[in-house]
Enzyme design. Structure first.
Site, PDB file in Angstrom:
ATOM      1  N   LYS A  60      -7.026  13.560   2.583  1.00  0.00           N
ATOM      2  CA  LYS A  60      -6.890  12.565   1.507  1.00  0.00           C
ATOM      3  C   LYS A  60      -8.216  12.408   0.782  1.00  0.00           C
ATOM      4  CE  LYS A  60      -3.189  10.151   3.937  1.00  0.00           C
ATOM      5  NZ  LYS A  60      -2.796   9.058   4.845  1.00  0.00           N
ATOM      6  N   GLN A 104      -4.680   3.875   7.816  1.00  0.00           N
ATOM      7  CA  GLN A 104      -4.048   5.053   8.418  1.00  0.00           C
ATOM      8  C   GLN A 104      -3.275   4.629   9.674  1.00  0.00           C
ATOM      9  OE1 GLN A 104      -3.942   8.064   7.028  1.00  0.00           O
ATOM     10  NE2 GLN A 104      -2.715   8.899   8.686  1.00  0.00           N
ATOM     11  N   ASP A 127      -0.078   2.650  -0.297  1.00  0.00           N
ATOM     12  CA  ASP A 127       0.938   3.267   0.552  1.00  0.00           C
ATOM     13  C   ASP A 127       2.323   2.703   0.227  1.00  0.00           C
ATOM     14  OD1 ASP A 127       0.357   5.322   2.353  1.00  0.00           O
ATOM     15  OD2 ASP A 127      -0.628   3.972   3.772  1.00  0.00           O
TER      16      ASP A 127
HETATM   17  N1  GUN Z   1       0.396   8.171   9.096  1.00  0.00           N
HETATM   18  C1  GUN Z   1       1.310   9.148   8.910  1.00  0.00           C
HETATM   19  N2  GUN Z   1       1.741   9.145   7.638  1.00  0.00           N
HETATM   20  C2  GUN Z   1       1.100   8.134   7.016  1.00  0.00           C
HETATM   21  C3  GUN Z   1       1.123   7.649   5.680  1.00  0.00           C
HETATM   22  O1  GUN Z   1       1.835   8.121   4.791  1.00  0.00           O
HETATM   23  N3  GUN Z   1       0.304   6.599   5.424  1.00  0.00           N
HETATM   24  C4  GUN Z   1      -0.460   6.041   6.380  1.00  0.00           C
HETATM   25  N4  GUN Z   1      -1.208   4.994   6.050  1.00  0.00           N
HETATM   26  N5  GUN Z   1      -0.505   6.463   7.626  1.00  0.00           N
HETATM   27  C5  GUN Z   1       0.273   7.518   7.937  1.00  0.00           C
END
Ligand code: GUN
Length: 294
Positions: A60, A104, A127
């Site tokens: 990311k 996350q 998100d």
């Molecule tokens: N962990 C696995 N997929 C995601 C996601 O799309 N966003 C976040 N914040 N954590 C994750």
């Protein structure tokens, strides 16, 4: 329409579409900044040392750099208390250089995930996981939309696939993928069936699918032999095969024999998820979207 005549399925190439979209995003941000606008900022909170989470966060962050989004990774110990984590979120909510906040997941078990997610300011919830953003999606008036389902819809629409009137079967009902995926499909006009761990006769549901979205996270639950010939298949999972390679929920060879369209793993939904995070961050920073990217 039989697809049994060899490898006739067409690929929904998330890597290719992501590359184009990220270039568009970079161009829009460059122009915004050149005109005196603020550099968009994304903060990522990484709690503990889960290796998969570390890889996702690094990806990311690299994608942010490519597009001109400032990314700040806040690394916190697995032993952090809920109160201290919430205080970190509050600090970022108040920071004018940060337009998007992402926590996350998964968080350590002693922390209430939803309490932390709810603390993120609605306008910074890139998100799209907090109750307001999910609720707006339920009410057909989306605010910030969860990245993976948004990425799937972008991939389908880019390839001219409308789900209106299709019978879409979503396998998996998690808060972050299955449920918002079903809501996106409903918004697009699909007839949606959601299957989950208590579903009986999974096979009978999958056999009915014009569009199958698998978000199980484990191979061996959904059998690709159940697919209708010509179905569209979206495999959201990122599993490890015994040989260490990445694979989806379904057997890719069988999928390619039966489907009309399919997402590869890797290179399908995964890159689109990250691209939608960039788009959501840009949106949260008030930068208008390139016309083709919505
Ligand atoms: N962990 C696995 N997929 C995601 C996601 O799309 N966003 C976040 N914040 N954590 C994750």
């Amino acid at each position: 329409m039989s697809k049994r005549d060899g490898h006739s399925a067409q690929k929904l190439d998330g890597l290719a579409l992501s590359a184009t979209m990220r270039d568009d995003i970079r161009a829009a941000i460059t122009q915004h900044v050149a005109e005196g606008g603020q550099v968009p900022g994304l903060a990522v909170l990484l709690v503990g040392s889960d290796p998969a989470s570390a890889v996702y966060v690094r990806n990311k962050s690299k994608a942010c750099e490519h597009t001109g989004i400032h990314s700040r990774i806040v690394r916190l110990p697995a032993t952090i208390s809920s109160a201290d984590l919430v205080a970190e979120v509050d600090r970022l909510n108040a920071d004018a250089s940060i337009h998007g906040i992402l926590v996350q997941l998964p968080l350590p078990p002693h922390i209430s995930t939803q309490t932390v997610l709810e603390r993120i300011a609605v306008a910074k919830d890139v998100d799209g996981f907090n109750a307001m953003n999910i609720g707006r999606l339920v009410l057909r008036d989306p605010g910030i939309r969860p990245c993976t389902p948004r990425g799937v819809m972008a991939l389908l629409h880019h390839h001219g696939i409308s789900t209106r009137g299709l019978h879409a079967v979503v396998v998996g009902a998690s808060n972050i993928v299955g449920r918002p995926m079903a809501l996106e499909l409903l918004l697009d006009g699909a007839t949606v069936t959601i299957c989950h761990r208590f579903t009986r006769e999974l096979e009978q549901h999958v056999r009915q699918a014009d569009l199958l979205v698998s978000a199980v996270g484990r191979t061996g639950i959904v059998d690709a032999d159940w697919l209708r010939d010509g179905a569209v298949v979206v495999d959201i999972a990122m599993n490890r095969a015994p040989d260490g390679s990445l694979c989806g929920d379904l057997d890719a060879v069988v999928v390619q024999q039966k489907a009309s369209w399919y997402t590869p793993v890797p290179g399908g939904v995964g890159p689109m998820t990250v691209t939608m995070l960039l788009l959501n961050t840009m949106q949260a920073a008030g930068i208008s979207l390139p016309a083709a990217s919505n």
